[in-house]
Design a protein around this motif. Structure first.
Motif, PDB file in Angstrom:
ATOM      1  N   ALA A  10       0.282  -1.115   0.210  1.00  0.00           N
ATOM      2  CA  ALA A  10       0.170   0.161  -0.378  1.00  0.00           C
ATOM      3  C   ALA A  10       0.641   1.243  -0.367  1.00  0.00           C
ATOM      4  CB  ALA A  10      -0.854  -0.277   1.085  1.00  0.00           C
ATOM      5  N   ALA A  11       2.023   1.525   1.213  1.00  0.00           N
ATOM      6  CA  ALA A  11       2.711   2.203   0.590  1.00  0.00           C
ATOM      7  C   ALA A  11       3.618   1.900  -0.511  1.00  0.00           C
ATOM      8  CB  ALA A  11       4.170   2.108   1.998  1.00  0.00           C
ATOM      9  N   ALA A  12       4.374   1.803  -1.700  1.00  0.00           N
ATOM     10  CA  ALA A  12       4.422   1.556  -2.694  1.00  0.00           C
ATOM     11  C   ALA A  12       3.644   2.319  -3.677  1.00  0.00           C
ATOM     12  CB  ALA A  12       5.100   0.042  -2.909  1.00  0.00           C
ATOM     13  N   ASP A  13       2.049   2.010  -3.776  1.00  0.00           N
ATOM     14  CA  ASP A  13       1.148   2.213  -4.304  1.00  0.00           C
ATOM     15  C   ASP A  13       0.541   3.619  -3.755  1.00  0.00           C
ATOM     16  OD1 ASP A  13       0.930  -0.477  -5.418  1.00  0.00           O
ATOM     17  OD2 ASP A  13      -1.127  -0.864  -4.030  1.00  0.00           O
ATOM     18  N   ALA A  14       1.053   4.457  -2.820  1.00  0.00           N
ATOM     19  CA  ALA A  14       0.853   5.770  -2.446  1.00  0.00           C
ATOM     20  C   ALA A  14       2.124   6.788  -3.555  1.00  0.00           C
ATOM     21  CB  ALA A  14       0.279   6.386  -1.273  1.00  0.00           C
ATOM     22  N   LEU A  15       3.301   6.076  -2.937  1.00  0.00           N
ATOM     23  CA  LEU A  15       4.239   6.686  -2.956  1.00  0.00           C
ATOM     24  C   LEU A  15       4.674   6.356  -4.689  1.00  0.00           C
ATOM     25  CD1 LEU A  15       7.399   5.589  -1.885  1.00  0.00           C
ATOM     26  CD2 LEU A  15       6.314   7.750  -1.143  1.00  0.00           C
ATOM     27  N   ALA A  16       3.674   5.503  -5.651  1.00  0.00           N
ATOM     28  CA  ALA A  16       3.547   5.934  -6.555  1.00  0.00           C
ATOM     29  C   ALA A  16       3.125   7.267  -7.387  1.00  0.00           C
ATOM     30  CB  ALA A  16       3.624   4.200  -7.889  1.00  0.00           C
ATOM     31  N   ALA A  17       1.779   7.478  -6.539  1.00  0.00           N
ATOM     32  CA  ALA A  17       0.426   8.320  -6.616  1.00  0.00           C
ATOM     33  C   ALA A  17       0.952   9.188  -6.629  1.00  0.00           C
ATOM     34  CB  ALA A  17      -1.164   7.182  -6.670  1.00  0.00           C
ATOM     35  N   ASP A  18       1.735   9.653  -5.590  1.00  0.00           N
ATOM     36  CA  ASP A  18       1.361  10.703  -4.575  1.00  0.00           C
ATOM     37  C   ASP A  18       2.583  11.317  -4.102  1.00  0.00           C
ATOM     38  OD1 ASP A  18      -1.370  11.075  -4.391  1.00  0.00           O
ATOM     39  OD2 ASP A  18      -1.765  10.139  -2.951  1.00  0.00           O
ATOM     40  N   GLY A  19       3.658  10.301  -4.647  1.00  0.00           N
ATOM     41  CA  GLY A  19       5.122  10.517  -3.770  1.00  0.00           C
ATOM     42  C   GLY A  19       5.515  10.820  -2.481  1.00  0.00           C
ATOM     43  N   TRP A  20       4.040  10.621  -1.383  1.00  0.00           N
ATOM     44  CA  TRP A  20       4.158  10.269   0.116  1.00  0.00           C
ATOM     45  C   TRP A  20       3.264   9.376   0.510  1.00  0.00           C
ATOM     46  CZ3 TRP A  20       1.274  12.812   3.515  1.00  0.00           C
ATOM     47  CH2 TRP A  20       0.043  13.347   2.843  1.00  0.00           C
ATOM     48  N   TYR A  21       3.666   9.251   1.396  1.00  0.00           N
ATOM     49  CA  TYR A  21       2.480   7.864   2.588  1.00  0.00           C
ATOM     50  C   TYR A  21       3.030   7.908   3.823  1.00  0.00           C
ATOM     51  CZ  TYR A  21      -0.141   3.959   3.217  1.00  0.00           C
ATOM     52  OH  TYR A  21      -1.262   3.036   4.211  1.00  0.00           O
ATOM     53  N   VAL A  22       2.436   8.049   5.210  1.00  0.00           N
ATOM     54  CA  VAL A  22       2.611   8.216   6.571  1.00  0.00           C
ATOM     55  C   VAL A  22       1.659   6.359   7.067  1.00  0.00           C
ATOM     56  CG1 VAL A  22       2.196   8.900   8.355  1.00  0.00           C
ATOM     57  CG2 VAL A  22       2.265  10.259   7.097  1.00  0.00           C
ATOM     58  N   PHE A  23       2.860   5.257   7.060  1.00  0.00           N
ATOM     59  CA  PHE A  23       2.958   4.536   7.414  1.00  0.00           C
ATOM     60  C   PHE A  23       2.939   4.186   8.750  1.00  0.00           C
ATOM     61  CE2 PHE A  23       3.844   0.192   8.177  1.00  0.00           C
ATOM     62  CZ  PHE A  23       3.658  -1.093   6.622  1.00  0.00           C
TER      63      PHE A  23
END
Ligand code: OGA
Ligand code: MN
Length: 204
Positions: A10-23
């Protein structure tokens, strides 16, 4: 059973989409507490150094933390679960984003009450090998009124604040998001980590 690798997807998908993620909840609470204990002990034993900006001098008004680098090839017992998790994350990101992340580096950071890190970019003038920034927080019972947030400046003029709560991992692309550490009312401990591409000119 959901493995850490599944959750990192999920983190990888969000980084691909938005460039950032909080896990949230990367490591079990006991493992995070072990890291906090080791970090505090290193500070007490004066094994941490005033952080510098780029290759320059310490500038405590701009950056007030003390740091100590991990030996990623020989982590301490407390550091091992963190280093193992970051390695799984690196492989997940490489699989889904093909970022060519070759290695990770990490240091403990302690910000005394009132210390900050002024707005900056983690990649120096585009010639840096840092691709992904990952900051893991070690502070139990951190409340919003304790301050000390990581403020991420997003693409569209908005910003997003991340509280430095034990178990939270903030992820963002190193060359894309300026960010700052706001002053806190309490001592603030974290692990700052970067996943790097291979430096140009080095052999595989
Ligand atoms: C850094 C940094 C953020 C944080 O060390 O470069 O931006 O929340 N740290 O500690
Ligand atoms: Mn930074």
């Amino acid at each position: 059973m959901t493995t850490l690798a599944d959750r990192f997807q999920a983190a990888a998908d969000a980084l691909a989409a938005d460039g950032w993620y909080v896990f949230e909840g990367m490591l079990p609470a006991a493992a995070t507490a072990d890291l906090a204990r080791e970090c505090a002990a290193m500070l007490a034993a004066q094994q941490m150094n005033p952080a510098r900006i780029g290759v320059g001098q310490a500038a405590p008004a701009l950056r007030g933390d003390h740091t100590r680098w991990f030996d990623m090839d020989a982590p301490s017992a407390a550091q091992r679960p963190f280093v193992d998790a970051i390695e799984i994350l690196r492989q997940s990101l490489n699989r889904s984003l093909m970022l060519g992340l070759a290695e990770s580096e990490a240091h403990y950071a302690v910000y005394p009450p009132g210390a900050r890190y002024a707005r900056h970019l983690d990649q120096l003038r585009g010639r840096d090998a840092r691709v992904v920034s990952a900051v893991y927080y070690l502070n139990a019972d951190w409340a919003p009124e304790d301050g000390g947030a990581l403020r991420l400046y997003l693409d569209d003029g908005r910003s997003h604040d991340v509280l430095p709560r034990a178990g939270t991992l903030a992820l963002f692309l190193s060359d894309r998001f300026e960010h700052e550490v706001l002053p806190g009312a309490r001592e603030r401990m974290s692990i700052a980590c970067w996943m790097r591409r291979r430096e140009p000119g080095t052999l595989p």
